[in-house]
Every structure is written in C-alpha cells, then in structure tokens.
Scaffold this motif. Sequence first.
Motif, short mmCIF file in Angstrom:
data_model
loop_
_atom_site.label_atom_id
_atom_site.label_comp_id
_atom_site.label_asym_id
_atom_site.label_seq_id
_atom_site.Cartn_x
_atom_site.Cartn_y
_atom_site.Cartn_z
N GLU A 185 -2.12 4.06 -10.33
CA GLU A 185 -3.03 3.38 -9.38
C GLU A 185 -2.65 2.13 -9.50
O GLU A 185 -1.93 1.00 -10.92
CB GLU A 185 -4.09 3.31 -11.06
N THR A 233 -4.40 -1.18 -9.59
CA THR A 233 -5.03 -2.36 -10.12
C THR A 233 -5.71 -3.68 -10.42
O THR A 233 -4.54 -4.51 -11.21
CB THR A 233 -5.44 -1.65 -11.24
N GLU A 250 -10.05 -4.74 -5.06
CA GLU A 250 -10.51 -2.95 -5.72
C GLU A 250 -9.07 -2.69 -5.83
O GLU A 250 -7.96 -2.52 -5.53
CB GLU A 250 -10.89 -2.55 -4.12
N ARG A 298 -7.71 1.64 -6.72
CA ARG A 298 -7.23 2.63 -5.48
C ARG A 298 -6.31 3.55 -6.09
O ARG A 298 -4.99 2.74 -6.80
CB ARG A 298 -6.52 2.50 -4.26
N TYR A 321 -6.91 4.02 3.55
CA TYR A 321 -6.73 3.02 1.87
C TYR A 321 -5.90 3.12 1.72
O TYR A 321 -5.19 2.78 0.30
CB TYR A 321 -7.59 4.69 1.85
N GLY A 333 -4.56 0.37 1.88
CA GLY A 333 -5.39 -1.71 1.01
C GLY A 333 -5.72 -1.76 2.11
O GLY A 333 -6.04 -2.87 2.04
N SER A 362 -15.42 9.39 -0.09
CA SER A 362 -14.38 8.62 -1.33
C SER A 362 -13.60 9.41 -0.57
O SER A 362 -13.22 10.46 -0.26
CB SER A 362 -15.12 8.57 -1.99
N ASN A 363 -11.88 8.43 -0.75
CA ASN A 363 -10.95 8.95 -0.35
C ASN A 363 -10.15 9.63 -1.69
O ASN A 363 -9.72 9.15 -2.72
CB ASN A 363 -9.84 7.97 -0.20
#
Length: 502
Positions: A363, A365, A375, A377, A468, A471, A483-484
């Motif tokens: 993650e 973050t 954001e 991801r 994605y 980023g 959504s991915n």
Amino acid sequence: MCTYLHGPRQGGMYYFRRGIPAPLRSIIGKREFLISLGVKDREQAKRMIPQYTTETQAILDAAASHGPDTAPSPMRAAADFALWQNKQEAAEYQYQHSMEQEEAAIAREPLVSALEQKLKLSVDKLSPEEQAAKDIIDNLKFELKLSQEKRMPERAGGERPENSSNAKGQLKQSGAAGPVSSAQTSISAMYEGYATQPGLREATVRQFRSIINHLINFLGHDIANQVSSDDLIRWRQFLQKEAAVKGKPRSAQTINNSYLAAASVTFDYGFNERLIPKNPVALVGKVRAEKKIRLRSPDFTKAERKAILSASLSIDAGRRSAQLVGALRWVPWLCAYTGARVNEMTQLRREDITKIDDVWAVEITPVAGDVKTDEARLVPIHEHLIEQGFLEYIDACPEGPLFYDPDKSGVGLQRGQYKRVGMRLAEWVRGLGIGQVGDRSLQPNHAWRHTFKTICLEAGIEERAMDYMQGHASRGVGRTYGSNTLPMLQVQLAKFPRFELG
C-alpha cells in the motif's frame, strides 16, 4: 474550421490556444494564450471561440500600442488580469518539480537544522569557525534591516486601474471587488497567505518558501509594492549565472518551473486578494531551454539491471544500519517489480504490506510520506519477491518504517529520512559504475520507472493497469471510471517476466 480550438486535453476538456506574435512576446511575457474552455462538448466549445478571439485580440492590440514602461491603461489592466488567469490554467499542465533542487534541499536539511541549533548556544561554546559563521549571519540580518529601513520612504503608490477583466470576458469594476490595500504588504506575508490555501503539497510549500526568501535577499527588501518586472528580470538573469548545486548553473526548467513559478503564485495571490495593484511577474518571460542531447535510453540496460539486482543479494553490512542494509537488499527489487518512485518504497512501513482478497500487496499511501498524486494505491507484490523471502523479512521487522529508524534522528530531523535513504541508494548504484554523475541521461533510481514501463509494454500489460501501478494519471475520461482491483492487477502483473540473473 475553428483555428484556435484544440483538444480534448487532460480530463477531456477542450481549450483555446492562440500564438502571440514574436514582437509582442517580450511585452506580454508569453508565447501563446492557453485557456481551458471547461467543456467537453466540441460544439459547445466552438461557440465559445469567437468570444476568446475578440478578447485576446484586444490584449494583443493593447500590447502593441503600449511599451512595458507605459503607465497602465484599462486595457493593460485587462491584459494583466487575463495573463494571471492564463498562468493559472497553464500551470496545471506545465509545472513539474525539479528533482535535482528538491534532493539538494533535502540533503541540506540536516546541516541547516544542526547549524541553527548550534548557533543558539552561547559564544563561548562555539568554535572560532562557528563564531565566524554566526557573525556573518548576524551582519547579513543587520544589513537587510538597514536596507529595508532606507527603502521605506520610497514606497510606490498607485491604485488598481478600473475596468479590469479576465480572459473569459467577465468585466468587473475594480471598486466592486474592494480597494487595493494601502498598507505596506510584504512579499513574505503574501507567500504565507498563499501557503495557507487548501490542496498544496507540503514539499512544494517548503521549496517555494526557500525560493521566496532567495528573492527577498536578492532584492534587499520585503516590500511587495516596490517590486517591478525589471527587478524580477534582473533576478531571473542572476539565477542563470549563480552557481547552484555542485557549483553548476541552474537549468532553464528549474528557473521556470520552480523559481519563477514560486514568484508567480505569490504575486498572483497578492494581486487577486487586492494586496497589490498589479502583478509584476506577468511581464517576465521564461528562460529559453536548450534542447538536451540524449546519448542513451533512460531505461537500464539488461546488463545494468543484472548488475544492480545481483549486487543487492550480497550486501556487506559493514558499518551500515540494519535498516539501510534492508533498503539496499529489497528496494531495488521493489522498484523493479512495481515501477514505483524510489521514495514511495523507502517510506514503506510494516503495516503497508497487506493481504487483501488473497493477494499480497504494497500500500503506497500519503500517510507514510509524500506521494506525488496525494492518493493511496495498492500494488500487488510480484511472486518472485515472495519466493525470495520478502514476506519473511517483513515478519522479522518491528512496527513502523522498514528502511529507516526514526528514533535515531535528532530533534527536527526526522522529516525526509526516507528521501535520504533514496539518495544513499543512488550513491550505492553509482558505486557500481552505473548512472555516474556525468551521465545525466540516466538516473540511478528513477531509471527503474522507465524500465518497468518498457517491460510492461513488451509483455502486453494493459496500459490502464501499468499507469495505476506506477501512479500515473490515465488518459481520457473513460479510464477514470471503474476500479483497479487487486485481482485484476495481479493478473496483469503475472505477465511481467522475472528478472533472471543467471
């Protein structure tokens, strides 16, 4: 045919684009008008073009009939306001952080903080060199204060011209928006006002604050109303000549996208808030950049990939901390299999390694540190990393950061630790003979992002998935829907081949 209609651009919006004749560029301070129309329907956008054509023609006529030293006219006021609007629009597409300046500033943070703390001690506790440094700083502060006091009687007056307008044809009387403040407005106060606006990244605020301080020191005063476009042009010329990082002059990109951008947003803010009667940055053109000669691809070659990843498997601890040894061991592999920015990996915490829907993931973050998009991801962990024992390494780590120890930093020095780890990684890669300082076309950490993208394209991984995971913003409105999911990303990442070292 709509000559000035272009698009759609990012977000699917159409925009108005019109070139400025060469003789007028130095007066207006731009090469072209670039204004978002704010609509996605082509027919609606076409109907808006005549209005913009008329208004930009008025600006061009005003620029042609008024030299830069002419007293402001209502039309010039309209031009200034239109340029402010135009700069706001263009900044969304043109601004990029200067990695070289940011890394240099971060590298100096420990030295600056340590020096500030040291110089607070009594003189008898300082070495002769430290006492000399303290004397120099005190003298500079005293000279700056004297300079400001001498300039106070020279403050420039003037009111905001009437009948100003923006580039979208919305005419407003200056009195309707409130009078310009008659008080002495400081440049630093204007910047701090701008810095309180929502949506700004902390790293950008810090970087721009140091740039505004550089401008104030250059001017010798902190009075916004006394700053002219000529002053800013002299500052721009000084920036081109002043030695910066490692004694080298600043690049055109750094001056345009960092220094002039910081001044622009500061004076834009003051002008918009009626703190100053005009924006002197509007008539300051950008530095023309020389086209860089690229001697090689920004990707790692297969031999370079093998050299880095092989070296990471046999790290000599020596005097290195356990966290740095872990970073040298795992971060190159994490970058290679995720395409993430190096600092997104060096800031990872144990709690950022998670299992969701039977998929192990990292993650990334903003809670852990800077993320360029602000954001969070989730990126799947490649099976090759799991086979190498990455999850066992995580289990053996305590809670908190994986690759640095926040408890070993001095007071006020914890910020940016993970970025310093990234710089240590870059030094380590250069020590392998890869990405030497003279080879500016290859960045020893960032090259993994280019390499990841290249391999994804070769492996047939869907563009939306690779964007994605790295980023990157997806192109087109349609790709922002849906959504991915981790299972979908895992299927795509399974196409990514292993790095074989044999």
